[in-house]
Enzyme design. Structure first.
Site, PDB file in Angstrom:
ATOM      1  N   GLU A 237      -5.138  -4.066   6.708  1.00  0.00           N
ATOM      2  CA  GLU A 237      -6.309  -3.739   7.535  1.00  0.00           C
ATOM      3  C   GLU A 237      -7.251  -4.937   7.722  1.00  0.00           C
ATOM      4  O   GLU A 237      -7.966  -5.017   8.716  1.00  0.00           O
ATOM      5  CB  GLU A 237      -7.091  -2.569   6.918  1.00  0.00           C
ATOM      6  CG  GLU A 237      -6.537  -1.206   7.290  1.00  0.00           C
ATOM      7  CD  GLU A 237      -6.560  -0.927   8.809  1.00  0.00           C
ATOM      8  OE1 GLU A 237      -7.606  -1.132   9.441  1.00  0.00           O
ATOM      9  OE2 GLU A 237      -5.523  -0.500   9.356  1.00  0.00           O
TER      10      GLU A 237
ATOM     11  N   HIS B 280      -6.326  -8.081   8.224  1.00  0.00           N
ATOM     12  CA  HIS B 280      -5.813  -8.807   9.394  1.00  0.00           C
ATOM     13  C   HIS B 280      -6.123  -8.027  10.680  1.00  0.00           C
ATOM     14  O   HIS B 280      -6.497  -8.597  11.700  1.00  0.00           O
ATOM     15  CB  HIS B 280      -4.292  -8.973   9.303  1.00  0.00           C
ATOM     16  CG  HIS B 280      -3.823  -9.788   8.139  1.00  0.00           C
ATOM     17  ND1 HIS B 280      -3.157  -9.246   7.071  1.00  0.00           N
ATOM     18  CD2 HIS B 280      -3.910 -11.117   7.904  1.00  0.00           C
ATOM     19  CE1 HIS B 280      -2.857 -10.209   6.215  1.00  0.00           C
ATOM     20  NE2 HIS B 280      -3.300 -11.348   6.686  1.00  0.00           N
TER      21      HIS B 280
ATOM     22  N   GLY C 150     -10.778 -14.444   7.750  1.00  0.00           N
ATOM     23  CA  GLY C 150     -11.488 -13.480   6.905  1.00  0.00           C
ATOM     24  C   GLY C 150     -12.329 -14.177   5.846  1.00  0.00           C
ATOM     25  O   GLY C 150     -11.910 -15.183   5.266  1.00  0.00           O
TER      26      GLY C 150
END
Ligand code: PAF
Length: 278
Positions: free
Chosen positions: A32, A34, A144
């Site tokens: 999730e 990514h 991220g």
């Protein structure tokens, strides 16, 4: 969705796709975290590209390159469901053909923390990201915050080499217990997953001390270390409270601080972080 394996085919295929174009670089085994990057990519761009490449040059000789989790079929299904236009999924020989002999060293920001504990890691990351940005030429590229230092290294690289992409950093995605999502979580047993929550607990401790007005970084590090040391299967590589831009360790938190750590739970090396700022 087109899956492309060579640079020449990528250059041919991307013609005609509308700009802005966004790139989500990945090493596959998508979760999730990514997918949150892909969704943000769709908010900002008219074309979405993802790359899947387990980059050998960012793994040290004793690291987990050969066992790194892979699931190309599952990854493609997830990206297809997100509507991604193009997937660049080269083999290592396409990215590093015979005779390949160029590497990129980002300076001081890449030498600290992960750079100290994983020699050569950021050289591998910077080199492959530079290649991906050169091949795909995105307007926007997505990473991220879980890999906070990687984000800083890539921002430096992008600025210093005029690679021309907007580097967008998205928040860490966590499971309901607080464990930061990572492809390497696939290695964790049920017991390990429980033990791995100590990383999040240590970050929450730092956050609550900060909210209580504590600014003494040495004390914060000490308290986090004590919490992590109380977890028998945790072996600590580092706990850091550093300037969020330079990654220089702080004595006192008077500006935004990156609180980060690398901890082995059994054989699995996990990293996590938060930023403290008022
Ligand atoms: O964060 C990752 O998955 C990798 O380090 C990256 C940025 C795709 C480079 O191989």
């Amino acid at each position: 969705m087109k899956v492309i394996k060579t640079v020449a085919d990528f250059w041919a295929a991307q013609r005609g796709y509308p700009r802005p174009l966004g790139l989500v670089p990945t090493m596959g085994y998508l979760h999730e975290g990514h997918l949150s990057l892909v969704r943000r990519c769709w908010e900002d761009n008219s074309t979405a590209v993802a790359s899947i490449f387990v980059n050998p040059t960012q793994f040290g000789p004793s690291e987990d390159l050969s066992t790194y989790p892979r699931d190309m079929e599952g990854d493609l299904a997830k990206l297809e469901a997100e509507g991604v236009d193009l997937i660049f999924a080269p083999d290592a020989s396409e990215m590093y053909p015979d005779g390949f002999d160029t590497t990129i060293d980002v300076g001081s920001i890449a030498q600290r923390l992960e750079g100290e504990h994983r020699p050569g890691h950021f050289q591998g990351v910077a080199t492959v990201v530079c290649k991906l940005l050169t091949i795909v030429r995105p307007d926007n590229v997505y990473f991220g915050q879980k890999d906070a230092q990687q984000c800083l290294v890539i921002k430096r690289l992008n600025a210093d080499l005029d690679l021309g992409a907007e580097v967008v950093v998205m928040p860490t995605v966590r499971d309901p217990n607080g464990l930061a999502l990572s492809s390497r979580n696939a290695y964790l047993s049920d017991e390990d997953r429980e033990a791995a929550l100590s990383l999040h607990r240590a970050l929450k401790l730092a956050e609550s001390r900060y909210e209580d007005g504590v600014r003494d970084a040495t004390m914060m590090r000490r308290e986090m270390l004590a919490l992590l040391e109380s977890e028998p299967s945790a072996s600590i590589e580092y706990v850091s409270v550093a300037d969020a831009e330079t990654l220089v360790e702080l004595n006192s938190i008077e500006r935004p601080a990156l609180v980060s750590m690398a901890v082995r739970i059994g054989k699995v090396r996990l990293i996590d972080n938060i930023v403290l700022e008022s």
